[in-house]
Design an enzyme around this catalytic site. Sequence first.
Site, PDB file in Angstrom:
ATOM      1  N   ASP A   1      20.622  97.434  19.210  1.00  9.02           N
ATOM      2  CA  ASP A   1      19.787  96.798  20.214  1.00  9.02           C
ATOM      3  C   ASP A   1      18.491  96.320  19.544  1.00  9.02           C
ATOM      4  O   ASP A   1      17.829  97.089  18.839  1.00  9.02           O
ATOM      5  CB  ASP A   1      19.461  97.776  21.344  1.00  9.02           C
ATOM      6  CG  ASP A   1      18.744  97.065  22.477  1.00  9.02           C
ATOM      7  OD1 ASP A   1      19.432  96.579  23.387  1.00  9.02           O
ATOM      8  OD2 ASP A   1      17.502  96.985  22.434  1.00  9.02           O
ATOM      9  N   ILE A   2      18.155  95.048  19.746  1.00  9.29           N
ATOM     10  CA  ILE A   2      16.933  94.475  19.146  1.00  9.29           C
ATOM     11  C   ILE A   2      15.726  95.041  19.884  1.00  9.29           C
ATOM     12  O   ILE A   2      15.650  94.991  21.117  1.00  9.29           O
ATOM     13  CB  ILE A   2      16.956  92.942  19.235  1.00  9.29           C
ATOM     14  CG1 ILE A   2      18.216  92.382  18.520  1.00  9.29           C
ATOM     15  CG2 ILE A   2      15.705  92.345  18.622  1.00  9.29           C
ATOM     16  CD1 ILE A   2      18.363  90.896  18.665  1.00  9.29           C
TER      17      ILE A   2
ATOM     18  N   GLU B   1      20.774  91.421  24.290  1.00  6.21           N
ATOM     19  CA  GLU B   1      20.342  91.627  22.908  1.00  6.21           C
ATOM     20  C   GLU B   1      21.073  92.790  22.254  1.00  6.21           C
ATOM     21  O   GLU B   1      20.639  93.281  21.209  1.00  6.21           O
ATOM     22  CB  GLU B   1      18.831  91.850  22.859  1.00  6.21           C
ATOM     23  CG  GLU B   1      18.368  93.201  23.442  1.00  6.21           C
ATOM     24  CD  GLU B   1      18.162  93.137  24.952  1.00  6.21           C
ATOM     25  OE1 GLU B   1      17.505  94.035  25.484  1.00  6.21           O
ATOM     26  OE2 GLU B   1      18.647  92.171  25.586  1.00  6.21           O
TER      27      GLU B   1
END
Length: 553
Positions: free
Chosen positions: A430-431, A473
């Site tokens: 996950d960004i 994301e």
Amino acid sequence: MLHRWRTVSKLYLQQGGWQVRHRWERTPIGVRFAFTLTLLLIGLLTLWLLMNLAYLNDALTHQARLNQMRLVKTTEIALERELMNLLRHTEDYSVWNDAREAVLKRDRQWLRINAVDWLTQHFYYDIVAIILPQGKVLISNCSENEWLLNLSLVQDAHRGKGDAGLVRRDGAVYMMSAAPIYDEEWQQPPVGVLVLAKSLKHVQLSQLSEQIGNRVVLTLSTQFQTHGSHPSEGDSGGVILRDPTGHPIALLTLEYPHATKNLMQEWLSKAKRTLAVASVVIAILASLLMVGFLRAYIARFLTAIHRVASGDWGARIPYAARDEFGFLAQTFNRMAIQLQQAFEEQERQREEIQAQNEELQALYQQLRAAHQELAQLNAELVEANRALAQAALTDGLTGLKNHRAFQESLHSLVQMAERHRQPLSLIMLDIDHFKQFNDRFGHPAGDELLKQVAEVLRQSARAYDVVARYGGEEFALLLPNTTLEQAVQVAERIRTQISQIQNPHAPVSASLGVASYRMGTPPATLLYEADAALYRAKHNGRNQVCVYQPEAA
């Protein structure tokens, strides 16, 4: 006197009829035949013309109905898409730690500057309100707010379910959405409800018209009657707008431009003129063609007679019809056959064999051409099916596998791991702070960042690894035949490479969760464990790799 005029008129009519009959009898047979045939064909083609015009009118009417139904459905989809965009925008601003703290502290000044005024000035919302769980309006950009408290959208949002719908108030129709106010980690209960609404004015209706192709003009009316039953969109020529409870509140009318309304009548008029001219031309051409056929057959008889007179006993007159010409042709042919029966029999057999050979050759060429065309169509179909299958399993932005393809690969690799007793690991990525990045620098910058991260994953994966965009994301990397320790090394390498991404807007980092498949457990367990590890990595400060630990879960 009257009797005398009747007698004179009768004599003139008899004389005129005699002259017409006399001239008709002196007219060549070809001209008489052509004239009679022309009148007959004009009559038949007139009937055919009337029937085709009726069919054409029915077809155009049916097509108009289909176009109306298609435009109604397109308008409903466009309106539903706008409502979903409004709900997504509301949920984006309702999950915000700062806003949640301001609601808890009842900081109306902060909320007005950073939420109410910001949304009103930058996104042109007509209604921006924050409602407390006690049923009170904390802050709003409008004077009358009490009617918002009884809306089903607001009540559902208090129960934790965000939704969007249409609401009518004081003769105006609003596109409204309501979402509960959560913290960014989704750990605390909601502290209120964020309500956003836009009025369906001329500008919004023009945008909807552009989305369906500028083919209609949309008009909103809140004054209509149902006559005791629910109105139908197709019968009313528009879209019935309903509130979340299903009650009709307005009619969105679809009006065609003036040029479109007259286009069907113009087509019908052109078709009438074209078919009328074509009928007359066809009748005349058919008559001339028939006369030409008769003259050609008579010329054949004359040619055959001259050939027989000159000693050519092999002359024949081909004529298959059973009429006077046919009887004459049969008699002439029997006379010639009696003279050279043996020779003509052999010639006939040779001609039949040759004719059959030519037919077989023509049939072979047709079959060969049909086979080639079928092969080409089959190849095009296979290519189209391959392209459709690829598009159904690929994320359009990053080019990675989408959520559906990832689920299929997960089940397949779990079965393979069970069958061969091989390890299988999963990395969830996950960004960090992607939502703030997206809000600050815009969606194009966010899309570019997603592409950069996808490229890092694609280069880090092996040929048989599965890289997918799990959603938003969040990314997933399935590692067949890979132990948990090896997967942790891969995850750490990916985290380092992502932190080295040269982004022109801000530094980039990511949180990663790693889990390994335990034999005998369902695929969803592996996905849950990797997601739990990812959650722990984000909870512990982000930009790190965490391994699933049962006691932590």
